[in-house]
Structure formats: C-alpha cells, structure tokens
Design an enzyme around this catalytic site. Sequence first.
Site, PDB file in Angstrom:
ATOM      1  N   LYS A   1       0.901  -1.231   0.042  1.00 60.97           N
ATOM      2  CA  LYS A   1       0.157   0.073   0.287  1.00 60.97           C
ATOM      3  C   LYS A   1       0.909   1.240  -0.230  1.00 60.97           C
ATOM      4  O   LYS A   1       2.223   1.282  -0.021  1.00 60.97           O
ATOM      5  CB  LYS A   1      -0.918   0.113   1.213  1.00 60.97           C
ATOM      6  CG  LYS A   1      -0.118  -0.014   2.498  1.00 60.97           C
ATOM      7  CD  LYS A   1      -1.192  -0.607   3.580  1.00 60.97           C
ATOM      8  CE  LYS A   1      -0.104  -0.735   4.880  1.00 60.97           C
ATOM      9  NZ  LYS A   1      -0.948  -1.317   5.891  1.00 60.97           N
TER      10      LYS A   1
ATOM     11  N   TYR B   1      16.523  29.411   9.796  1.00 62.89           N
ATOM     12  CA  TYR B   1      15.364  30.012  10.511  1.00 62.89           C
ATOM     13  C   TYR B   1      15.190  29.746  11.799  1.00 62.89           C
ATOM     14  O   TYR B   1      15.517  28.656  12.555  1.00 62.89           O
ATOM     15  CB  TYR B   1      13.825  29.228   9.618  1.00 62.89           C
ATOM     16  CG  TYR B   1      13.692  29.516   8.357  1.00 62.89           C
ATOM     17  CD1 TYR B   1      13.350  30.797   7.811  1.00 62.89           C
ATOM     18  CD2 TYR B   1      13.658  28.478   7.597  1.00 62.89           C
ATOM     19  CE1 TYR B   1      12.980  30.791   6.548  1.00 62.89           C
ATOM     20  CE2 TYR B   1      13.363  28.598   6.123  1.00 62.89           C
ATOM     21  CZ  TYR B   1      13.020  29.893   5.596  1.00 62.89           C
ATOM     22  OH  TYR B   1      12.754  30.252   4.143  1.00 62.89           O
TER      23      TYR B   1
END
Length: 358
Positions: A34, A255
Amino acid sequence: MRAAYAEIDLNALHHNLMRVRNYAPSAKVMAVIKANAYGHGLVRVSEAIKHKVDALAVARVDEGIRLRESGFQKPITILEGFVDEDDLDRFYQYQLDSVVHSLAQVDIMENSKNRKVLSIWLKMDTGMNRLGLKGNDFFLAWERLKRCKHVQQPPGLMTHLANSDDINDDKTPGQIKIFRTATHDMDGPCSIANSAAILAWENAQAEWVRPGIMLFGCSPFSGKRANDFDLKPVMSLHSHLISIKTVQAGETVGYGGTWICQSETRLGVVAIGYGDGYPRHVRHATPVLINGERVPLVGRVSMDMITVDLTSQPAAKPGDPVTLWGPGLAVEEIAAAADTIPYTLLCGITQRVQVVER
Ligand SMILES: *Cc1c(COP(=O)(O)O)cnc(C)c1O
C-alpha cells in the site's frame, strides 16, 4: 539526475522476501504494498516480486486497479474493502479481493445485482478497534457470507494486531487467542501476521502472512534495527552539497536562529528538505553521510535545504554526494531522531524526488 533522488535496491527487496520465507516457511505470502509500496513505487515493486509472492495487498481500490492494469495476475486484496455498490462493481470488474469488515458491506454484497463472484477476507476485530467485526456480529456475517452467492467459498478469515511491534506486550497473545477460538470451527484460510508478528510472534503464523515494512528492509520494532533480522534496506535517499561557507562564532544558522555557532565553523548546504520528505523535526545533530562519513545537521530543516557542520570534512566540496538514509545510516535511526517511525519517512518521499533503480 535531480538534486534529491531515492535509489531502490531490488536485490535487497528479493533478499527480504527470502527472509519472509525463512521466518514463515509454510505460509503463503500476501505482500502488502500500500501507499505506493511504502514509497518505493507500486508497479516497480509488484513487477519485481510478482513471481515470488502468492498475492498482493493494498489499501485502496485505485491502487488495485493500477496493479491490474500493469498486468499483475495473482490475487490482490483491498484492505479497506468496498463502501458502496459502485465500488463493489469495480472489485468484480478488476477481480480484486475485498476485506469485509462490516455488516453494511454484507448487506451490499447480498443485494448486489452483479452476477459475478468475489473472493473475500472476513475481518475480525480482536482489539485493534479499527476495521473488523466483533463477537456475534462476526459470526452473523460469516453465516450470511457462507450463503451469499456472490462470495467465492469459503471466505478467508483475518485479523490485525495492534501491538505486535512491542515484543513484551501481552495484548498480542490475547488477540491471537480471541481469533483462534472464534475461527476454530470455521473453514477457510486464516491470516494474522504483519511484519512484526512474522519476526517475533511465531504463533501468529497461519495459512497466509502479510509482510509490509520488512520487505523494505526495516525493523518494525523501535529498539531494533534491520540488521538484527538480516534485513537489507531497499531505499536510500541521496542529494548533494550545493554550497560551502564559513560562519563565525556568535552567528546563527537558518530559520529561527536555533543553532548558534560556538567557534568558526565550515558549513555545508545540502539540497534536501521537508519538500522532499526529509522530516522537519529531526533532533539537533542528526547525522547525514558525506563521502561515507557521518556529519551532524545543524539548524532547522527548511523546505529545500539543510545545513551541516563540515568541520570533520575539510576536503568536502560542492557537488559531493550526501546520503540521508540507506546502507550505513539506517532509516530507523533518522525516524527515531524525528520522533516518528520509518514507515512515515519511506512513504513520505515527495513527488519531486526522482526514484531510480540501483
Ligand atoms: C499495513 C498492513 C500490514 C503490513 O504491516 P507491516 O507492519 O508493514 O508489516 C498487514 N496487514 C494489514 C491489515 C495492514 O494494514
């Protein structure tokens, strides 16, 4: 080659499938692929293993259709099953096997106007409390499905374990016992085991096993690595250095300025970020491999780039390859550093990462 790419080692995949056979020598194997084969490429993986598995399983019907359209001819189980009549028609059309986990689905099958017959897995809820039927509802569903003319007889019987990735958890033997007791007098093949159960819970083995993560060379257990089970990583994630600079003591990087430079430091910028699926929340000093050596990540992960401390790599230069995980740097280790599990990293690789076979 794009900056960030994932390399798929199909030999490792074959090796891991052989390990499944070693652990469960008498079981049939339904390979669970999956979520785009856990990020490795649905059709690529199915093509590679089609002669060596007995069936495939995916979560959703569109994944099953893709497999059929690619030419895969063995059984394909859709783990989430159908939700309505239209959905069910696609199962007939593409010969997809459905998990039946609710009485609502039994109603739909009984009322189906289609003339065809479907193979199904009736799913028992033994404590996961996600999909499946409990207690008397499970028996009722089984009796009705045994009489249903749309059902290929006998229905398969399955359950899913909630805590099998914890070797010491006593919920698992409890779930196995509930399932075995309830299905004792029923005919039809049984299936219980995911990867963790194949590796650690021998009495969870039945006619069918459902390995997922172990095929891709990962340990499902938080305290253990693939090596402990002789599994080999199938995916490695790579990029390269795009810039090198020197930062001075007292300067911050990235950041938020979360990393403050203590003394003059050679800093490398690597073209990979959360926009590629590298986890944003990795711990400070999470390792990456540059020229085969571990160097620590510093500062925040941004969308397209990360920064690393190159103090130990005076010869590193722009263009040098960088490995984020793969052989030599387990994805399990990066997952732990990001406070997550390897599953999320593997299936979280984004569209712009080119996936290539080794
Ligand atoms: C995903 C899944 C598996 C495979 O699980 P792994 O832990 O990856 O081995 C097996 N069975 C069901 C029902 C699943 O949803």
